[in-house]
Design a protein around this motif. Structure first.
Motif, short mmCIF file in Angstrom:
data_model
loop_
_atom_site.label_atom_id
_atom_site.label_comp_id
_atom_site.label_asym_id
_atom_site.label_seq_id
_atom_site.Cartn_x
_atom_site.Cartn_y
_atom_site.Cartn_z
N ALA A 107 0.80 -1.23 0.00
CA ALA A 107 0.00 0.00 0.00
C ALA A 107 0.83 1.28 0.00
O ALA A 107 0.50 2.23 -0.74
CB ALA A 107 -0.96 -0.01 1.18
N PRO A 108 1.91 1.37 0.79
CA PRO A 108 2.70 2.62 0.77
C PRO A 108 3.35 2.91 -0.58
O PRO A 108 3.72 4.06 -0.86
CB PRO A 108 3.76 2.36 1.85
N LYS A 109 3.50 1.91 -1.44
CA LYS A 109 4.16 2.07 -2.73
C LYS A 109 3.20 2.48 -3.85
O LYS A 109 3.65 2.81 -4.95
CB LYS A 109 4.86 0.77 -3.12
N TRP A 110 1.90 2.46 -3.56
CA TRP A 110 0.93 2.75 -4.63
C TRP A 110 0.71 4.26 -4.70
O TRP A 110 -0.33 4.79 -4.30
CB TRP A 110 -0.38 2.03 -4.37
N LYS A 111 1.70 4.94 -5.26
CA LYS A 111 1.63 6.40 -5.35
C LYS A 111 0.72 6.87 -6.47
O LYS A 111 0.17 7.97 -6.41
CB LYS A 111 3.04 6.98 -5.55
N ASP A 112 0.59 6.04 -7.50
CA ASP A 112 -0.26 6.41 -8.63
C ASP A 112 -0.89 5.16 -9.23
O ASP A 112 -0.63 4.03 -8.77
CB ASP A 112 0.54 7.17 -9.69
N VAL A 169 -4.69 4.46 -0.73
CA VAL A 169 -5.41 3.71 0.30
C VAL A 169 -4.65 3.69 1.61
O VAL A 169 -5.24 3.53 2.68
CB VAL A 169 -5.68 2.26 -0.18
N ILE A 170 -3.34 3.90 1.53
CA ILE A 170 -2.53 3.91 2.75
C ILE A 170 -2.94 5.05 3.68
O ILE A 170 -2.73 4.99 4.89
CB ILE A 170 -1.02 4.03 2.39
N ASP A 171 -3.55 6.09 3.11
CA ASP A 171 -3.98 7.23 3.92
C ASP A 171 -5.33 7.00 4.60
O ASP A 171 -5.76 7.83 5.41
CB ASP A 171 -4.07 8.49 3.04
N ASN A 172 -5.97 5.91 4.26
CA ASN A 172 -7.27 5.59 4.85
C ASN A 172 -7.06 4.95 6.22
O ASN A 172 -6.44 3.89 6.34
CB ASN A 172 -8.05 4.63 3.94
N ALA A 173 -7.57 5.60 7.26
CA ALA A 173 -7.37 5.12 8.62
C ALA A 173 -8.02 3.76 8.87
O ALA A 173 -7.66 3.06 9.82
CB ALA A 173 -7.91 6.14 9.62
N GLN A 174 -8.96 3.39 8.02
CA GLN A 174 -9.66 2.11 8.20
C GLN A 174 -8.87 0.92 7.65
O GLN A 174 -9.23 -0.22 7.94
CB GLN A 174 -11.03 2.17 7.51
N LEU A 175 -7.83 1.19 6.88
CA LEU A 175 -7.05 0.08 6.30
C LEU A 175 -6.45 -0.82 7.38
O LEU A 175 -6.67 -2.04 7.36
CB LEU A 175 -5.97 0.61 5.37
N PRO A 176 -5.69 -0.28 8.33
CA PRO A 176 -5.12 -1.16 9.36
C PRO A 176 -6.19 -1.80 10.24
O PRO A 176 -6.01 -2.92 10.73
CB PRO A 176 -4.22 -0.22 10.17
N VAL A 177 -7.31 -1.10 10.42
CA VAL A 177 -8.41 -1.66 11.22
C VAL A 177 -8.98 -2.89 10.52
O VAL A 177 -9.21 -3.94 11.15
CB VAL A 177 -9.51 -0.61 11.44
N ALA A 178 -9.23 -2.77 9.22
CA ALA A 178 -9.79 -3.88 8.45
C ALA A 178 -8.85 -5.08 8.44
O ALA A 178 -9.28 -6.23 8.61
CB ALA A 178 -10.09 -3.43 7.03
N ILE A 179 -7.56 -4.81 8.25
CA ILE A 179 -6.58 -5.90 8.21
C ILE A 179 -6.52 -6.61 9.56
O ILE A 179 -6.47 -7.85 9.62
CB ILE A 179 -5.19 -5.35 7.82
#
Length: 220
Positions: A107-112, A169-179
């Motif tokens: 996720a951190p690598k998906w800049k575009d 998506v890395i900026d979405n606070a729900q990503l770590p919650v969902a994982i």
């Protein structure tokens, strides 16, 4: 002679009276007809509580007890299904955890869009292949009982997460919650598999043959 005739008639009269008396008596060999029951006269029906009490008094199990026993039998069969395929279930859990790791690291690598598509092209093919194996193993989520309930939840949540992946998506606070929620549910599945493996009351189907991993269908 006249006296004899008179006496004879007297005797015959007594015999006739005796026969008449016998005829008047009830025939002990007569089959009596039973009075028919008019079922329409029974208008009142038993309430569920009365029926349950009547079944209990007669020594029959209640409907709740029957349902509970059926549920136990169903779950035992489901656990035996899983135990017969235990290595495959463990593989499914391991693979799903690996996909979560890929998302977390990628996720951190998906800049575009280009960076995301580079990841997603192969990832989507792997996901499709995984779901083919999952559907075959679980009979599309039908088999597995309580274990499948947790595994199915984790798979559905992961599919929903996949639909939300993309640049930023890395900026979405729900990503770590969902994982984390998916991983927690997979922990429950792993614990259930451990319990099933230790359960010596469960029988394994000796006729079952696991499909070879190298023959799994891969979508390109």
């Amino acid at each position: 002679m006249a006296r004899s005739i008179t006496a004879s008639f007297a005797v015959l009269g007594l015999v006739a009276l005796g026969l008449t008396a016998c005829d008047a008596k009830e025939n002990p060999y007569e089959v009596k007809k039973k009075a028919s029951v008019d079922i329409h006269s029974y208008e009142k029906e038993m309430t569920p509580e009365e029926l349950a009490e009547a079944r209990k008094a007669a020594g029959h199990p209640s409907t709740d007890q029957i349902a509970e026993e059926n549920a136990k039998m169903f779950e035992k069969g489901a656990r035996e299904y899983v135990k017969t395929r235990l290595p495959e279930y463990r593989d499914i859990v391991t693979e799903l955890r690996a996909y979560l790791d890929q998302i977390e690291k990628g996720a951190p690598k998906w800049k575009d869009d280009a960076a995301f598509e580079k990841f997603n092209t192969k990832y989507k093919a792997d996901v499709d292949a995984f779901l083919d194996v999952y559907d075959e193993l679980t009979a599309k989520g039908v088999e597995g009982g309580n274990t499948q309930a947790d595994l199915g939840w984790a798979v559905r949540a992961w599919e929903a997460l996949n639909n939300d992946l993309g640049p930023g998506v890395i900026d979405n606070a729900q990503l770590p919650v969902a994982i984390k929620e998916i991983r927690d549910r997979l922990d429950k599945v792993s614990a259930a598999l451990d319990d099933i493996e230790k359960d010596e009351t469960l029988e394994v189907n000796p006729l079952y043959k696991a499909p070879k991993k190298d023959k799994r269908k891969k979508k390109k």
